[in-house]
Design an enzyme around this catalytic site. Structure first.
Site, PDB file in Angstrom:
ATOM      1  N   CYS A 107       0.827  -1.205   0.000  1.00 36.86           N
ATOM      2  CA  CYS A 107       0.000   0.000   0.000  1.00 36.86           C
ATOM      3  C   CYS A 107       0.863   1.257   0.000  1.00 36.86           C
ATOM      4  CB  CYS A 107      -0.937  -0.007   1.201  1.00 36.86           C
ATOM      5  SG  CYS A 107      -2.048   1.418   1.263  1.00 36.86           S
ATOM      6  N   CYS A 206      -6.235  -3.048   7.369  1.00 38.76           N
ATOM      7  CA  CYS A 206      -7.345  -2.091   7.278  1.00 38.76           C
ATOM      8  C   CYS A 206      -8.561  -2.674   6.579  1.00 38.76           C
ATOM      9  CB  CYS A 206      -6.891  -0.810   6.594  1.00 38.76           C
ATOM     10  SG  CYS A 206      -6.473  -0.977   4.847  1.00 38.76           S
TER      11      CYS A 206
END
Length: 391
Positions: A107, A206
């Site tokens: 990410c 997440c």
């Protein structure tokens, strides 16, 4: 326009990114806040009693309220498609290939920084900033931008940032790298950020807020559970000792949840996705000294032209150990540790340090399978005093 320049700050609604934004504003930067929506809670499944993480409506509202209170602009951008293509798809594919992925590094490298810099250019921002506990500086002699450990070694996040190229580091600001976490929480209180000052840190992936990656894989891949169930647990000599639920639902080093009554503790030591076979054995079988990494990014130097003593870490929060590293070719990194390391795992990252500076890193591709690398191990002992200082 501030004399210090305009900076785009990634704001998740947590204490670290909130303090980052306000601190930079207090220091005289022209701050623009941005919150990136990377996933949908409603489609992630799992726990449904309370939304957690950085993409909830509550977190976005917290970020926006702080921006309004402190007088700077705030935007919300939708990068769900980019995030899904790069992070979630690779996360899924890595588990299906028998590896254990690290989505935070993916990410940071491919989504957050690339997405932030595109928006920074659109908004005429000179820099981007995040709430990571790390530091960046420019080497006076070489001109290269160096990634360094944060002051708070317990919160240091340089491991997750090894993939950032020079052009990204050149425009990155990490204000929290000079502080400890308690100092940041106190700063939040001093700035009047009462809603976020005591927010707990999030340790979940997440997009998997219930932290159940097995459930996530089953939801995402149609028929996965039926396709992989009933594979064999085997010992190193091939002896079958039981059946498992499917190779993607296990990780190297795992002990709990194996449901094997062998009279002694065993751990997952190898995963073979081609045969749906999981090898188990004693803790000693997890110990390895060498690895091969690919998709590498060298930071302090463009490349390792010769063998380099370093301090190598093989997972987040790993204390690390002395090693010898070298590049046999442009996109391959070989590492030989002075002592065996526990559960070096394909799919995770190896990050090399020289003191507090990150030399570079890469994705672990193979473990303990290179005789030539093993030959280098005795040489590490010769350099023990040097690499000991590096750590």
């Amino acid at each position: 326009m501030s004399s210090k320049g305009r900076v785009l700050v990634a704001m998740s609604g947590g204490v670290d990114s909130s303090v980052t934004a306000v601190l930079l504003a207090e220091q005289g930067y022209d701050v623009v806040g941005i919150t990136m929506k990377t996933w949908d809670y409603s489609t992630s499944g799992g726990r449904s009693d309370k939304e957690v993480g950085c993409c909830t409506l509550e977190s976005m509202n917290d970020a926006r309220a702080i921006a309004l209170k402190h007088g700077f602009t705030h935007f919300i951008v939708d990068i769900r498609e980019e995030f899904g293509d790069w992070v979630i798809n690779r996360f899924t594919n890595d588990y299906l290939a028998g590896r254990t992925p690290n989505p935070c590094v993916l990410c940071n490298t491919h989504i957050k920084w690339a997405a932030l810099l595109r928006r920074a250019d659109d908004l005429d921002c000179d820099y981007i900033a995040t709430g990571h506990y790390a530091r960046v500086r420019q080497d006076e002699e070489t001109g290269r931008y160096l990634l360094c450990r944060g002051k708070d070694r317990n919160k240091d996040q340089s491991y997750a940032l090894w993939g950032l190229p020079q052009e990204h580091l050149a425009r990155s600001i990490f204000p929290l790298g000079e502080y400890t976490k308690p100092e940041i929480r106190q700063m939040a209180s001093d700035f009047g950020l009462d809603r976020v000052a005591d927010k707990p840190d999030s340790y979940e992936i997440c997009f998997i807020p219930d932290n159940d990656y097995g459930r996530f894989l089953k939801d995402r891949v149609d028929g996965l559970e039926e396709d992989v169930s009933g594979g064999d647990f085997v010992l190193k000599d091939g002896t079958v000792v039981g059946q498992h639920e499917g190779y993607p639902f296990y990780t190297i080093g795992q002990r709990r949840g194996l449901d094997l009554a062998l009279g002694h503790r065993v751990y997952v030591t190898h995963i073979d996705p081609d045969t749906n076979t999981i090898t188990v054995g004693p803790k000693e079988d997890l110990m390895q000294q060498t690895l091969t990494a690919r998709e590498i990014n060298m930071i302090k130097k463009p490349s390792l032209d010769e063998e380099q003593p370093a301090w190598g870490t093989i997972r987040y929060n790993d204390d690390g150990a002395g090693c010898l590293a070298w590049q046999p070719d442009e996109d391959t990194l070989k590492v030989a540790f002075a002592e065996p390391r526990r559960a070096i795992t394909a799919g995770q990252s190896v990050v090399l340090y020289e003191g507090d500076d990150v030399l570079g890193g890469g994705w672990i591709h193979e473990v303990g399978s290179d005789p030539k690398a093993t030959e280098r191990v005795p040489q590490v002992d010769v350099l023990e005093s040097e690499v000991g200082i590096l750590g």
